[in-house]
Enzyme design. Sequence first.
Site, PDB file in Angstrom:
ATOM      1  N   TRP A 130      27.717  -2.121  33.558  1.00 54.34           N
ATOM      2  CA  TRP A 130      28.836  -1.282  33.134  1.00 54.34           C
ATOM      3  C   TRP A 130      30.162  -1.962  33.503  1.00 54.34           C
ATOM      4  O   TRP A 130      30.301  -2.463  34.618  1.00 54.34           O
ATOM      5  CB  TRP A 130      28.705   0.079  33.838  1.00 54.34           C
ATOM      6  CG  TRP A 130      29.795   1.057  33.610  1.00 54.34           C
ATOM      7  CD1 TRP A 130      30.429   1.320  32.430  1.00 54.34           C
ATOM      8  CD2 TRP A 130      30.371   1.931  34.590  1.00 54.34           C
ATOM      9  NE1 TRP A 130      31.368   2.316  32.609  1.00 54.34           N
ATOM     10  CE2 TRP A 130      31.353   2.701  33.926  1.00 54.34           C
ATOM     11  CE3 TRP A 130      30.150   2.139  35.947  1.00 54.34           C
ATOM     12  CZ2 TRP A 130      32.107   3.662  34.579  1.00 54.34           C
ATOM     13  CZ3 TRP A 130      30.899   3.096  36.599  1.00 54.34           C
ATOM     14  CH2 TRP A 130      31.866   3.850  35.923  1.00 54.34           C
ATOM     15  N   ASP A 211      22.411   3.478  40.729  1.00 55.38           N
ATOM     16  CA  ASP A 211      23.441   4.246  40.025  1.00 55.38           C
ATOM     17  C   ASP A 211      22.731   5.118  38.986  1.00 55.38           C
ATOM     18  O   ASP A 211      22.108   4.604  38.053  1.00 55.38           O
ATOM     19  CB  ASP A 211      24.436   3.293  39.346  1.00 55.38           C
ATOM     20  CG  ASP A 211      25.627   4.050  38.774  1.00 55.38           C
ATOM     21  OD1 ASP A 211      25.658   5.298  38.862  1.00 55.38           O
ATOM     22  OD2 ASP A 211      26.542   3.395  38.225  1.00 55.38           O
ATOM     23  N   LYS A 246      27.669  13.375  32.404  1.00 55.92           N
ATOM     24  CA  LYS A 246      26.993  13.412  31.094  1.00 55.92           C
ATOM     25  C   LYS A 246      25.909  14.489  31.066  1.00 55.92           C
ATOM     26  O   LYS A 246      25.813  15.238  30.108  1.00 55.92           O
ATOM     27  CB  LYS A 246      26.338  12.065  30.757  1.00 55.92           C
ATOM     28  CG  LYS A 246      26.906  10.864  31.442  1.00 55.92           C
ATOM     29  CD  LYS A 246      28.131  10.313  30.778  1.00 55.92           C
ATOM     30  CE  LYS A 246      28.741   9.273  31.698  1.00 55.92           C
ATOM     31  NZ  LYS A 246      29.676   8.388  31.190  1.00 55.92           N
TER      32      LYS A 246
HETATM   33  C1  LMR Z   1      31.117   4.639  29.659  1.00 61.03           C
HETATM   34  O1  LMR Z   1      30.485   3.693  30.111  1.00 61.03           O
HETATM   35  O2  LMR Z   1      31.619   4.632  28.530  1.00 61.03           O
HETATM   36  C2  LMR Z   1      31.271   5.892  30.485  1.00 61.03           C
HETATM   37  O3  LMR Z   1      30.577   5.757  31.665  1.00 61.03           O
HETATM   38  C3  LMR Z   1      32.685   6.270  30.666  1.00 61.03           C
HETATM   39  C4  LMR Z   1      33.427   5.339  31.575  1.00 61.03           C
HETATM   40  O4  LMR Z   1      34.033   5.845  32.532  1.00 61.03           O
HETATM   41  O5  LMR Z   1      33.433   4.132  31.359  1.00 61.03           O
END
Ligand code: LMR
Length: 396
Positions: A130, A211, A246
Site C-alpha cells: 500500500w 495489517d 471498509k
Molecule cells: C486505499 O488504499 O485506497 C485506501 O486504503 C485509502 C487510503 O487511505 O489510501
Amino acid sequence: MFETIEKLPADPILGLTAAFNEDSNPKKIDLSVGVYKDESGKTPIFAAVKRAEKLWLGEENTKVYIPPPGYPEFNTAMQPHILGAGHQALKENRVRSVMAPGGCGAVRVGAELLNRSRSGATIWVSKPTWNNHGPLLGSAGLKIKEYPYYSDKTHGVEADAMLSVLRKVGKSDIVLMHACCHNPTGADLSREDWQAVARLAQKQGFLPFVDCAYHGMAEGLEEDGYGARLLAESVPEMLIAYSCSKNFGLYRDRIGALLVVAADAGRADAGLTHVNNIARAMYSMPPAHGGAIVKTILGDRELYRVWKEELDGMRVRMNSLRALFADTLAKKKAPRDFSFVKSQRGLFSMLGLKKEQVQRLRKEFSVYIVESSRMNIAGISQKNIEYLTDSILAVL
Ligand code: LMR
C-alpha cells in the site's frame, strides 16, 4: 520559515479523488481510492451502523474524554473478533489493544512502538505494498526493505521467492503482512503460505506485524483471520493493526485498533503503557464515535447478524464484479487474459498496465485508477462496464 517549504505533489491515492471531482466528463469513472461502492456509485452507510448510531445517541450522556486506550468494551470485543474466541494468546492473557484513529493510526502507533523497542529497526514490506505504508512506517523511524510478493507474470503470490528472502530475516527485524485482500494486488497468501511464514517467524525470530484492513471482504470473517490467528499462536510477540473503515464503512469516523501480542501478561501490560504514551504525544486519545458504533454492533447479537449479512453481501457483489469485468473483456476479445482478476480478492487488482496507459485512461477517457494500475473493483457497475472495458481496450 515557510519559504523553505516546497509544494508537494498530490497524494498518489487520495489526490486522484480531487482530480476526479474536477473532471467534467459525464462518463468519468472513479476506480482509485479503496472505498466500497454500490451499484449507484455511492458508498452506503451500513444499516447496522445506522441502528447502532441511533442506540448510541440515546445512550450517550457525556462528551468527556474517553480513557486513552478507548472504550474498554471495544477492546474486550475486538480481541476475540480478530483472533477468534478462545484463542490461546487470549487464554494466556498476553494480548492488549487500543482503539486507534483508523487503520493508519494503528499502523503508525505500532511502528512507533517498534521503533521505541529497537530504534531504526528494519521492517520488511511486500513488493508492492500500500502506498501509505512507507510514509507511516518510515515516519516512525523504521528502515524499510522489500520482500518479493507478487508476480506480474502469474498475477499471483511468488511464495517461493518471498520465503527465500524471509528465510534470511533475523530476530531484530519486523515483517509486515497483509491479513487478506492484499493492497494493491488482490493476491493473498494461501493457508500453506501462512503456515510457512509462521514456521519461519518461529525459527528466525522476526516479529510479524499484520495489517488487517479488509477483514471479511476476501473469504469471510473466519477465513480472513487465519494468518493473524496462526501467527499469534506461533510466536511470542506480534502486532496487528486493524481498520474498521471498509468492513464497517466507518471511513471518516477514523476507527481502528492496535493489538499488541506479547510473551506474557507483564510484557503486554508494559507494551500498553508505551502505546498509550505514544498516542498521548500524537493525539492524546482516539476519536470516540466510531468506537462507540463498533462496540455497539459487536456487543449486540442482532446488530452483529445484520452487519455480517451486509458485509457478506458486499463480498459476494465484489466477486460478481470481478467476473463481470474479466468476462466482458474476454467477450470483447481483449489481447490479454484478465481472468486472474476473478481469482483475486477484496477491493483491488492490478491490471498490469504501464504508467502511460494509466495516464491515457485518465486523460483521454476520465477513468481514474492508481498509477501502479491498481483498480478499485467496487467502482465497477452494470452502468459503466461497457465504457470501462472499451477504454481499457483502447489503451492496451
Ligand atoms: C486505499 O488504499 O485506497 C485506501 O486504503 C485509502 C487510503 O487511505 O489510501
